[in-house]
Design a protein around this motif. Sequence first.
Motif, PDB file in Angstrom:
ATOM      1  N   UNK A  60       0.869  -1.179   0.000  1.00  0.00           N
ATOM      2  CA  UNK A  60       0.000   0.000   0.000  1.00  0.00           C
ATOM      3  C   UNK A  60       0.903   1.225   0.000  1.00  0.00           C
ATOM      4  N   UNK A  61       0.691   2.106  -0.964  1.00  0.00           N
ATOM      5  CA  UNK A  61       1.618   3.198  -1.192  1.00  0.00           C
ATOM      6  C   UNK A  61       2.641   2.788  -2.234  1.00  0.00           C
ATOM      7  N   UNK A  62       3.287   3.772  -2.846  1.00  0.00           N
ATOM      8  CA  UNK A  62       4.233   3.451  -3.918  1.00  0.00           C
ATOM      9  C   UNK A  62       5.343   4.487  -3.962  1.00  0.00           C
ATOM     10  N   UNK A  63       6.577   4.023  -3.941  1.00  0.00           N
ATOM     11  CA  UNK A  63       7.734   4.907  -3.899  1.00  0.00           C
ATOM     12  C   UNK A  63       8.185   5.384  -5.272  1.00  0.00           C
ATOM     13  N   UNK A  64       7.487   5.026  -6.346  1.00  0.00           N
ATOM     14  CA  UNK A  64       7.858   5.520  -7.673  1.00  0.00           C
ATOM     15  C   UNK A  64       7.659   7.032  -7.781  1.00  0.00           C
ATOM     16  N   UNK A  65       6.703   7.578  -7.045  1.00  0.00           N
ATOM     17  CA  UNK A  65       6.529   9.030  -6.988  1.00  0.00           C
ATOM     18  C   UNK A  65       5.840   9.655  -8.175  1.00  0.00           C
ATOM     19  N   UNK A  66       5.082   8.912  -8.955  1.00  0.00           N
ATOM     20  CA  UNK A  66       4.448   9.463 -10.157  1.00  0.00           C
ATOM     21  C   UNK A  66       3.460  10.571  -9.791  1.00  0.00           C
ATOM     22  N   UNK A  67       3.608  11.712 -10.420  1.00  0.00           N
ATOM     23  CA  UNK A  67       2.790  12.877 -10.079  1.00  0.00           C
ATOM     24  C   UNK A  67       1.315  12.669 -10.396  1.00  0.00           C
ATOM     25  N   UNK A  68       1.016  11.775 -11.313  1.00  0.00           N
ATOM     26  CA  UNK A  68      -0.354  11.582 -11.795  1.00  0.00           C
ATOM     27  C   UNK A  68      -1.012  10.333 -11.218  1.00  0.00           C
ATOM     28  N   UNK A  69      -0.435   9.708 -10.213  1.00  0.00           N
ATOM     29  CA  UNK A  69      -0.897   8.396  -9.754  1.00  0.00           C
ATOM     30  C   UNK A  69      -2.350   8.445  -9.290  1.00  0.00           C
ATOM     31  N   UNK A  70      -3.203   7.669  -9.945  1.00  0.00           N
ATOM     32  CA  UNK A  70      -4.626   7.662  -9.626  1.00  0.00           C
ATOM     33  C   UNK A  70      -4.924   6.979  -8.293  1.00  0.00           C
ATOM     34  N   UNK A  71      -3.978   6.203  -7.755  1.00  0.00           N
ATOM     35  CA  UNK A  71      -4.246   5.383  -6.570  1.00  0.00           C
ATOM     36  C   UNK A  71      -3.945   6.100  -5.263  1.00  0.00           C
ATOM     37  N   UNK A 117      -0.638  -5.385  -9.692  1.00  0.00           N
ATOM     38  CA  UNK A 117      -0.102  -4.043  -9.858  1.00  0.00           C
ATOM     39  C   UNK A 117      -1.127  -3.037 -10.320  1.00  0.00           C
ATOM     40  N   UNK A 118      -2.330  -3.064  -9.751  1.00  0.00           N
ATOM     41  CA  UNK A 118      -3.376  -2.142 -10.180  1.00  0.00           C
ATOM     42  C   UNK A 118      -3.362  -0.825  -9.413  1.00  0.00           C
ATOM     43  N   UNK A 119      -2.851  -0.808  -8.189  1.00  0.00           N
ATOM     44  CA  UNK A 119      -2.864   0.406  -7.375  1.00  0.00           C
ATOM     45  C   UNK A 119      -1.506   0.735  -6.777  1.00  0.00           C
ATOM     46  N   UNK A 120      -0.525  -0.084  -7.027  1.00  0.00           N
ATOM     47  CA  UNK A 120       0.839   0.151  -6.551  1.00  0.00           C
ATOM     48  C   UNK A 120       1.778  -0.701  -7.388  1.00  0.00           C
ATOM     49  N   UNK A 121       2.968  -0.197  -7.654  1.00  0.00           N
ATOM     50  CA  UNK A 121       3.875  -0.942  -8.528  1.00  0.00           C
ATOM     51  C   UNK A 121       4.459  -2.139  -7.781  1.00  0.00           C
ATOM     52  N   UNK A 122       4.280  -3.356  -8.300  1.00  0.00           N
ATOM     53  CA  UNK A 122       4.797  -4.536  -7.599  1.00  0.00           C
ATOM     54  C   UNK A 122       6.319  -4.614  -7.578  1.00  0.00           C
ATOM     55  N   UNK A 123       6.982  -3.817  -8.417  1.00  0.00           N
ATOM     56  CA  UNK A 123       8.446  -3.799  -8.431  1.00  0.00           C
ATOM     57  C   UNK A 123       8.994  -2.418  -8.064  1.00  0.00           C
ATOM     58  N   UNK A 124       8.291  -1.742  -7.151  1.00  0.00           N
ATOM     59  CA  UNK A 124       8.839  -0.508  -6.611  1.00  0.00           C
ATOM     60  C   UNK A 124      10.095  -0.834  -5.798  1.00  0.00           C
TER      61      UNK A 124
END
Length: 335
Positions: A60-71, A117-124
């Motif tokens: 839960x949460x994602x460290x990729x930091x995408x500015x447009x992340x819908x999740x 990987x629908x709401x967070x990147x599984x390979x963050x």
Amino acid sequence: MPARPRAVPGLPAPSLRARLGETPLREHAGLRYLPLRSRSLMGRCSSERMPFEWTVNPYRGCAMGCRYCYAAYTHEFVGRSAAAEFHSIIYVKQDAWDETARALRAAARRGQRVALGTATDPYQPGESEWRVTRRFLELAAAVPGLRLGLTTKGAGVLRDLDLLAQVHRRGRLRLHVSLISPRAELLRRLEPWAPPPAVRLEVLRRLREEGLDAWLSIAPVLPGISDREQDLAALLRAARAAGVSHARFNLLFLRSPTREIYLDFVAREFPALLPAYRRAYQGRVYLGGDYPARLRARLRALIAAAGLQGDDEARAEGEAGPAWVAEQLGLWERV
């Protein structure tokens, strides 16, 4: 769009309160990893708009930091500020394996589709240490007939080529590598902790060399920012050179709190575009006007010109509108 469940600001959802750990597993470089006890990684998806029946998000949460992340809104359910903490406080799911294995077997028996990987990147970045995705794939590889889709920006997917090959041999596997532009300097601003374009194109090449069904995912296209025709054409040609045969795309949609996060980013980095964004998305989460139809028509043409097949997820209704206008802002201002 159906209304999503409402969260009480600052309070975890009742179903999550007893499962959230407060003692960090690790804190480093502004990232804080916390444990989350989870009965199963498999979550049911009942939306008729989605092409799958089950979702899997190891974190839960994602460290990729995408500015447009819908999740980003999903952090509301753990009592966190979506705007401030979705990309810095990451929950690592634990204790989920027995029920996950049972649900995987049931999904395979019923021919149901599973999306990883629908709401967070599984390979963050944290996956290299916590290996939750790796453990999930170990379970998936043991289930014959599984229909699994995986979406990622992460190069860590190459670590698991052995398991991905097993899932592919025993069932049906499709991998989507997300890459919205060939311009590394632009992506550093949009996706600060994701691998650069050259790395993701190499990931696609390696996946295809292994005989895996790997697609380019241009998702989302950002109006006025990542929709230049020459950039999209170059990206598609590069994907084709990497051995890719299919590309998909969708268009940016904005709902709170992503709307506020993204528009604040646009105000700082692309201020000339802010008035057009406000008009185009006023009172809606999907872009209105004829721009979506024109973008879809042009991307379909570019995909075909690159020798690829398409499977777009554009949200606009109807067929192509007026002819494509190469100048981005000029095109978009017609919305």
